[in-house]
Design a protein around this motif. Structure first.
Motif, mmCIF file in Angstrom:
data_model
loop_
_atom_site.group_PDB
_atom_site.id
_atom_site.type_symbol
_atom_site.label_atom_id
_atom_site.label_comp_id
_atom_site.label_asym_id
_atom_site.label_seq_id
_atom_site.Cartn_x
_atom_site.Cartn_y
_atom_site.Cartn_z
ATOM 1 N N ILE A 146 -2.188 -1.053 -6.523
ATOM 2 C CA ILE A 146 -2.200 -2.358 -7.213
ATOM 3 C C ILE A 146 -2.147 -2.157 -8.732
ATOM 4 O O ILE A 146 -1.400 -2.837 -9.438
ATOM 5 C CB ILE A 146 -3.454 -3.163 -6.797
ATOM 6 C CG1 ILE A 146 -3.387 -3.471 -5.286
ATOM 7 C CG2 ILE A 146 -3.569 -4.457 -7.597
ATOM 8 C CD1 ILE A 146 -4.666 -4.057 -4.692
ATOM 9 N N TYR A 149 -10.310 -11.923 7.489
ATOM 10 C CA TYR A 149 -10.699 -10.520 7.399
ATOM 11 C C TYR A 149 -12.229 -10.474 7.396
ATOM 12 O O TYR A 149 -12.867 -11.261 6.709
ATOM 13 C CB TYR A 149 -10.035 -9.968 6.138
ATOM 14 C CG TYR A 149 -10.763 -9.019 5.257
ATOM 15 C CD1 TYR A 149 -11.010 -7.723 5.657
ATOM 16 C CD2 TYR A 149 -11.140 -9.390 3.963
ATOM 17 C CE1 TYR A 149 -11.652 -6.850 4.804
ATOM 18 C CE2 TYR A 149 -11.768 -8.523 3.109
ATOM 19 C CZ TYR A 149 -12.038 -7.259 3.538
ATOM 20 O OH TYR A 149 -12.667 -6.392 2.697
ATOM 21 N N ALA A 201 -9.348 -5.232 -7.327
ATOM 22 C CA ALA A 201 -7.920 -5.529 -7.497
ATOM 23 C C ALA A 201 -7.703 -6.355 -8.754
ATOM 24 O O ALA A 201 -6.757 -6.111 -9.521
ATOM 25 C CB ALA A 201 -7.398 -6.271 -6.270
ATOM 26 N N ALA A 260 -7.833 -4.245 -11.762
ATOM 27 C CA ALA A 260 -6.625 -3.412 -11.872
ATOM 28 C C ALA A 260 -5.471 -4.224 -12.491
ATOM 29 O O ALA A 260 -4.765 -3.739 -13.382
ATOM 30 C CB ALA A 260 -6.234 -2.891 -10.485
ATOM 31 N N ASP A 275 4.611 8.077 -6.718
ATOM 32 C CA ASP A 275 3.482 7.976 -5.786
ATOM 33 C C ASP A 275 3.558 9.167 -4.841
ATOM 34 O O ASP A 275 4.641 9.539 -4.392
ATOM 35 C CB ASP A 275 3.502 6.669 -4.991
ATOM 36 C CG ASP A 275 2.131 6.394 -4.356
ATOM 37 O OD1 ASP A 275 1.402 5.523 -4.887
ATOM 38 O OD2 ASP A 275 1.785 7.063 -3.355
ATOM 39 N N VAL A 317 -18.418 0.724 4.968
ATOM 40 C CA VAL A 317 -17.918 -0.615 5.266
ATOM 41 C C VAL A 317 -16.989 -0.576 6.471
ATOM 42 O O VAL A 317 -16.166 0.329 6.606
ATOM 43 C CB VAL A 317 -17.263 -1.267 4.018
ATOM 44 C CG1 VAL A 317 -16.094 -0.497 3.507
ATOM 45 C CG2 VAL A 317 -16.845 -2.700 4.301
ATOM 46 N N VAL A 349 5.867 12.457 -4.687
ATOM 47 C CA VAL A 349 5.816 13.296 -5.895
ATOM 48 C C VAL A 349 4.450 13.131 -6.559
ATOM 49 O O VAL A 349 3.899 12.032 -6.595
ATOM 50 C CB VAL A 349 6.917 12.851 -6.896
ATOM 51 C CG1 VAL A 349 6.844 13.648 -8.194
ATOM 52 C CG2 VAL A 349 8.297 12.952 -6.277
#
Ligand SMILES: Cc1cc2nc3c(=O)[nH]c(=O)nc-3n(C[C@H](O)[C@H](O)[C@H](O)COP(=O)(O)OP(=O)(O)OC[C@H]3O[C@@H](n4cnc5c(N)ncnc54)[C@H](O)[C@@H]3O)c2cc1C
Length: 369
Positions: free
Chosen positions: A13, A213, A296, A299, A33, A178, A123
């Motif tokens: 994110i 969720y 998030a 970020a 990534d 969690v 990478v």
């Protein structure tokens, strides 16, 4: 803008948001990534109201609302699902909600690619060296690149952090694990819920029109990895004694339920998160436990503030000093208050004390960034 070419290490994110912001400023961006399939893990994600605001500033709000869910506030309930208290979203916000993680990833990665970011997968960056004419990154595929700015967005176990800040603290287990899964959303579950007063803290967030969720926080020693068969029994046992919606969800847990279990780890990094032309963002800089559902959001805010700092500075040094000045205290507040709520949960502190700290923290986070 004092940057022509930037490297973003990590396409979560934080990294994707940073790439979007930097591309919009006209900067050439390479994003790497380590995952060749660029996947995302976990179930859903709660979108607190400041996170929704950050999505709007990033330009993805409409997409998020289309795929996710937006309601209002948090309903605090007892173990049988009876409402005890409502925590309202601050009045200046348009709500809070949730989204499936893969949906959020799809939206962000689509924007990253559409904006012309050079994405290289599978990478890593193995060395970073400061030179007069820029920062030289050496990649695991043998290539090198010279950049005006390197952004370490490679999460909790950041290798950029290890390379640039070898003395930084390492993540430590906080004493809680969690448990998460996705279940069907009954129509009357129209906002976030916490269920307090039981042996574990349980909560849920709607993540789409049809799904929600659920998470349960277990206080325990850090254990060995759990097999799928054990996960069903242990998750059910954790929800033992709960009635209402949580009781129904517990009774519906089967081996088909994709259960995600994760020990919580964090640390508080009190120094600056930049050195030379390299800066850390997201969990690489301020990994948080999820009690405030704000990792998030922090970020995405990092990316937005980094873009603003670069737009108004004539040197990278000045931009990173401004970035740090604007982000340090706010992110530390999220990390430390989340850890504090976790300690209250573990000690069985009264529900009112826990929810008050959530409400107070949300007030602080409602301030403009
Ligand atoms: C159990 C749990 C529940 C949470 N729930 C919520 C919630 O409900 N709401 C919320 O707002 N926040 C929540 N958070 C926090 C949130 O998930 C994180 O703050 C957020 O995902 C951080 O994003 P990131 O991009 O910094 O890191 P990450 O999501 O970890 O992304 C890092 C990326 O970098 C890549 N990478 C890693 N190492 C390298 C390397 N060496 N080289 C190249 N690439 C690399 C990875 O493949 C990954 O794509 C939760 C966290 C946990 C642990």
């Amino acid at each position: 803008v004092p940057v022509e070419r930037a490297l973003v290490v990590g396409g979560g994110i934080a990294g994707m948001s940073t790439a979007i912001v930097l591309r919009k400023l006209g900067i050439d961006v390479d994003l790497i990534d380590r995952d060749p399939a660029w996947r995302t893990y976990g179930a859903g994600i709660t979108i607190s109201s400041p996170t929704l605001r950050a999505f709007e500033q990033l330009g993805i709000l409409e997409d998020v609302l289309r795929s996710g869910y937006s309601g209002h506030g948090i309903r605090v309930c007892d173990v049988d699902g009876n409402a005890l208290r409502e925590i309202a979203d601050p009045p200046s916000f348009r709500g809070s909600g949730g989204i499936l993680r893969p949906e959020l990833h799809r939206i962000l990665s689509g924007k990253v690619v559409d904006l012309g970011t050079e994405v290289r997968l599978g990478v890593t960056c193995d060395a970073i060296a400061e030179r007069e004419d820029g920062t030289v990154a050496t990649f695991s595929d043998g290539r090198t690149g010279t950049y005006d700015l390197v952004v370490g967005a490679d999460g909790l176990y950041s290798s950029t952090r290890r390379l640039v800040f070898p003395d930084a603290p390492v993540p430590e287990y906080t004493g809680q694990t969690v448990w998460r899964l996705i279940a069907e959303r009954p129509e009357d579950v129209d906002r976030r819920h916490f269920f307090l007063g039981g042996p574990t803290k349980v909560g849920l967030s709607p993540v789409s029109e049809s799904l929600l969720y659920v998470f349960a926080l277990e206080t325990c020693e850090r254990g060995a990895p759990i097999s799928e068969a054990d996960a069903v029994d242990r998750f059910r046992a954790l929800l033992d004694g709960y009635g209402g919606i949580i009781g129904k969800i517990r009774d519906g847990i089967t081996s088909e339920s994709s259960i995600v279990v994760r020990p919580l780890e964090a640390f508080s990094f009190s120094g600056a998160w930049f050195r030379g032309r390299t800066v850390l963002v997201g969990d690489a800089a301020h990994p948080t436990t999820p009690q405030l559902a704000s990792g998030a959001g922090m970020a995405v805010e990092d990316a937005i503030v980094l873009g603003q700092a670069l737009s108004s500075a004539s040197t990278v040094d000045d931009a990173l000093a401004t970035f740090m000045h604007r982000r340090g205290l706010r992110c530390r507040t999220v990390v430390e208050n989340s850890l504090h709520i976790g300690r209250l949960e573990q000690s069985g502190a009264p529900s009112a004390e826990q929810t008050q700290l959530v409400a107070d923290s949300l007030e602080i986070l409602a301030q403009p960034i």
